[in-house]
Motif scaffolding. Structure first.
Motif, PDB file in Angstrom:
ATOM      1  N   ARG A  19      36.117  23.385  -2.770  1.00  0.00           N
ATOM      2  CA  ARG A  19      36.117  24.827  -2.482  1.00  0.00           C
ATOM      3  C   ARG A  19      37.154  25.184  -1.424  1.00  0.00           C
ATOM      4  O   ARG A  19      37.829  26.207  -1.522  1.00  0.00           O
ATOM      5  CB  ARG A  19      34.741  25.270  -1.999  1.00  0.00           C
ATOM      6  N   GLU A  20      37.278  24.331  -0.417  1.00  0.00           N
ATOM      7  CA  GLU A  20      38.218  24.617   0.674  1.00  0.00           C
ATOM      8  C   GLU A  20      39.653  24.683   0.168  1.00  0.00           C
ATOM      9  O   GLU A  20      40.457  25.474   0.664  1.00  0.00           O
ATOM     10  CB  GLU A  20      38.080  23.557   1.759  1.00  0.00           C
ATOM     11  N   TYR A  21      39.992  23.884  -0.802  1.00  0.00           N
ATOM     12  CA  TYR A  21      41.356  23.876  -1.316  1.00  0.00           C
ATOM     13  C   TYR A  21      41.604  24.957  -2.366  1.00  0.00           C
ATOM     14  O   TYR A  21      42.713  25.115  -2.850  1.00  0.00           O
ATOM     15  CB  TYR A  21      41.726  22.485  -1.839  1.00  0.00           C
ATOM     16  N   ASP A  22      40.581  25.724  -2.696  1.00  0.00           N
ATOM     17  CA  ASP A  22      40.731  26.890  -3.560  1.00  0.00           C
ATOM     18  C   ASP A  22      41.051  28.074  -2.644  1.00  0.00           C
ATOM     19  O   ASP A  22      40.195  28.878  -2.299  1.00  0.00           O
ATOM     20  CB  ASP A  22      39.440  27.133  -4.350  1.00  0.00           C
ATOM     21  N   ARG A  23      42.283  28.143  -2.207  1.00  0.00           N
ATOM     22  CA  ARG A  23      42.702  29.078  -1.166  1.00  0.00           C
ATOM     23  C   ARG A  23      42.389  30.542  -1.501  1.00  0.00           C
ATOM     24  O   ARG A  23      42.125  31.331  -0.607  1.00  0.00           O
ATOM     25  CB  ARG A  23      44.201  28.940  -0.895  1.00  0.00           C
ATOM     26  N   GLU A  24      42.415  30.904  -2.757  1.00  0.00           N
ATOM     27  CA  GLU A  24      42.174  32.296  -3.136  1.00  0.00           C
ATOM     28  C   GLU A  24      40.724  32.716  -2.909  1.00  0.00           C
ATOM     29  O   GLU A  24      40.455  33.886  -2.661  1.00  0.00           O
ATOM     30  CB  GLU A  24      42.550  32.516  -4.596  1.00  0.00           C
ATOM     31  N   ASN A  25      39.790  31.779  -3.025  1.00  0.00           N
ATOM     32  CA  ASN A  25      38.381  32.122  -2.937  1.00  0.00           C
ATOM     33  C   ASN A  25      37.677  31.589  -1.701  1.00  0.00           C
ATOM     34  O   ASN A  25      36.502  31.873  -1.500  1.00  0.00           O
ATOM     35  CB  ASN A  25      37.647  31.613  -4.185  1.00  0.00           C
ATOM     36  N   PHE A  26      38.377  30.826  -0.879  1.00  0.00           N
ATOM     37  CA  PHE A  26      37.751  30.261   0.319  1.00  0.00           C
ATOM     38  C   PHE A  26      38.053  31.182   1.493  1.00  0.00           C
ATOM     39  O   PHE A  26      39.086  31.085   2.135  1.00  0.00           O
ATOM     40  CB  PHE A  26      38.260  28.842   0.568  1.00  0.00           C
ATOM     41  N   ASN A  27      37.110  32.062   1.770  1.00  0.00           N
ATOM     42  CA  ASN A  27      37.315  33.074   2.794  1.00  0.00           C
ATOM     43  C   ASN A  27      36.553  32.713   4.078  1.00  0.00           C
ATOM     44  O   ASN A  27      36.005  31.626   4.195  1.00  0.00           O
ATOM     45  CB  ASN A  27      36.889  34.444   2.256  1.00  0.00           C
ATOM     46  N   ALA A  28      36.513  33.654   4.997  1.00  0.00           N
ATOM     47  CA  ALA A  28      35.853  33.418   6.286  1.00  0.00           C
ATOM     48  C   ALA A  28      34.358  33.146   6.119  1.00  0.00           C
ATOM     49  O   ALA A  28      33.786  32.332   6.851  1.00  0.00           O
ATOM     50  CB  ALA A  28      36.078  34.606   7.215  1.00  0.00           C
ATOM     51  N   VAL A  29      33.728  33.803   5.166  1.00  0.00           N
ATOM     52  CA  VAL A  29      32.301  33.575   4.924  1.00  0.00           C
ATOM     53  C   VAL A  29      32.073  32.144   4.438  1.00  0.00           C
ATOM     54  O   VAL A  29      31.179  31.440   4.929  1.00  0.00           O
ATOM     55  CB  VAL A  29      31.743  34.600   3.907  1.00  0.00           C
ATOM     56  N   ALA A  30      32.889  31.698   3.498  1.00  0.00           N
ATOM     57  CA  ALA A  30      32.764  30.328   2.994  1.00  0.00           C
ATOM     58  C   ALA A  30      33.026  29.324   4.114  1.00  0.00           C
ATOM     59  O   ALA A  30      32.327  28.310   4.227  1.00  0.00           O
ATOM     60  CB  ALA A  30      33.721  30.105   1.832  1.00  0.00           C
ATOM     61  N   ARG A  31      34.019  29.596   4.953  1.00  0.00           N
ATOM     62  CA  ARG A  31      34.318  28.686   6.067  1.00  0.00           C
ATOM     63  C   ARG A  31      33.131  28.614   7.030  1.00  0.00           C
ATOM     64  O   ARG A  31      32.776  27.534   7.498  1.00  0.00           O
ATOM     65  CB  ARG A  31      35.578  29.106   6.816  1.00  0.00           C
ATOM     66  N   ALA A  32      32.492  29.731   7.312  1.00  0.00           N
ATOM     67  CA  ALA A  32      31.327  29.739   8.193  1.00  0.00           C
ATOM     68  C   ALA A  32      30.175  28.950   7.574  1.00  0.00           C
ATOM     69  O   ALA A  32      29.484  28.197   8.269  1.00  0.00           O
ATOM     70  CB  ALA A  32      30.902  31.174   8.487  1.00  0.00           C
ATOM     71  N   GLU A  33      29.975  29.099   6.271  1.00  0.00           N
ATOM     72  CA  GLU A  33      28.923  28.347   5.586  1.00  0.00           C
ATOM     73  C   GLU A  33      29.213  26.848   5.632  1.00  0.00           C
ATOM     74  O   GLU A  33      28.313  26.039   5.870  1.00  0.00           O
ATOM     75  CB  GLU A  33      28.795  28.806   4.138  1.00  0.00           C
ATOM     76  N   MET A  34      30.479  26.489   5.411  1.00  0.00           N
ATOM     77  CA  MET A  34      30.850  25.077   5.461  1.00  0.00           C
ATOM     78  C   MET A  34      30.657  24.525   6.867  1.00  0.00           C
ATOM     79  O   MET A  34      30.120  23.423   7.039  1.00  0.00           O
ATOM     80  CB  MET A  34      32.300  24.871   5.017  1.00  0.00           C
ATOM     81  N   THR A  35      31.053  25.271   7.871  1.00  0.00           N
ATOM     82  CA  THR A  35      30.899  24.829   9.253  1.00  0.00           C
ATOM     83  C   THR A  35      29.425  24.619   9.596  1.00  0.00           C
ATOM     84  O   THR A  35      29.069  23.617  10.220  1.00  0.00           O
ATOM     85  CB  THR A  35      31.550  25.833  10.214  1.00  0.00           C
ATOM     86  N   ALA A  36      28.579  25.529   9.152  1.00  0.00           N
ATOM     87  CA  ALA A  36      27.145  25.377   9.398  1.00  0.00           C
ATOM     88  C   ALA A  36      26.618  24.115   8.725  1.00  0.00           C
ATOM     89  O   ALA A  36      25.803  23.379   9.304  1.00  0.00           O
ATOM     90  CB  ALA A  36      26.390  26.610   8.894  1.00  0.00           C
ATOM     91  N   TRP A  37      27.075  23.846   7.518  1.00  0.00           N
ATOM     92  CA  TRP A  37      26.657  22.635   6.810  1.00  0.00           C
ATOM     93  C   TRP A  37      27.140  21.392   7.561  1.00  0.00           C
ATOM     94  O   TRP A  37      26.395  20.430   7.727  1.00  0.00           O
ATOM     95  CB  TRP A  37      27.181  22.649   5.372  1.00  0.00           C
ATOM     96  N   LEU A  38      28.373  21.418   8.032  1.00  0.00           N
ATOM     97  CA  LEU A  38      28.937  20.263   8.733  1.00  0.00           C
ATOM     98  C   LEU A  38      28.175  19.938  10.018  1.00  0.00           C
ATOM     99  O   LEU A  38      27.959  18.762  10.320  1.00  0.00           O
ATOM    100  CB  LEU A  38      30.412  20.503   9.053  1.00  0.00           C
ATOM    101  N   VAL A  39      27.786  20.935  10.768  1.00  0.00           N
ATOM    102  CA  VAL A  39      27.122  20.682  12.052  1.00  0.00           C
ATOM    103  C   VAL A  39      25.619  20.425  11.899  1.00  0.00           C
ATOM    104  O   VAL A  39      24.977  19.994  12.853  1.00  0.00           O
ATOM    105  CB  VAL A  39      27.381  21.800  13.079  1.00  0.00           C
ATOM    106  N   ALA A  40      25.083  20.661  10.718  1.00  0.00           N
ATOM    107  CA  ALA A  40      23.646  20.478  10.499  1.00  0.00           C
ATOM    108  C   ALA A  40      23.217  19.017  10.563  1.00  0.00           C
ATOM    109  O   ALA A  40      22.074  18.724  10.903  1.00  0.00           O
ATOM    110  CB  ALA A  40      23.230  21.084   9.155  1.00  0.00           C
ATOM    111  N   ASP A  41      24.152  18.113  10.276  1.00  0.00           N
ATOM    112  CA  ASP A  41      23.795  16.691  10.224  1.00  0.00           C
ATOM    113  C   ASP A  41      25.070  15.869  10.369  1.00  0.00           C
ATOM    114  O   ASP A  41      26.051  16.132   9.668  1.00  0.00           O
ATOM    115  CB  ASP A  41      23.130  16.393   8.881  1.00  0.00           C
TER     116      ASP A  41
END
Length: 67
Positions: A19-41
């Motif tokens: 998803r991150e490398y899909d530059r057209e669809n990876f927006n700030a909301v997706a980045r925030a969701e990914m960051t939350a997932w990364l820090v969860a564990d």
């Protein structure tokens, strides 16, 4: 199936990398969701880093002559 394919953390990490490398669809909301997932564990970050390295290495492999 490989062990990684059976691992839900690996599957999620791989999806995040894709998803991150899909530059057209990876927006700030997706980045925030990914960051939350990364820090969860800590295992999430470890799997993500491995998936990101694999993605990078796959991009460095030249296509076969038959393609």
């Amino acid at each position: 199936m490989t062990q990684e394919q059976d691992d839900p953390i690996w599957s999620a990490a791989w999806q995040w990398v894709r998803r991150e490398y899909d530059r057209e669809n990876f927006n700030a909301v997706a980045r925030a969701e990914m960051t939350a997932w990364l820090v969860a564990d800590p295992l999430h970050r470890k799997a993500y880093d491995k998936a990101a390295r694999l993605w990078l290495l796959a991009g460095l492999v030249p296509p076969s002559a038959s393609e």
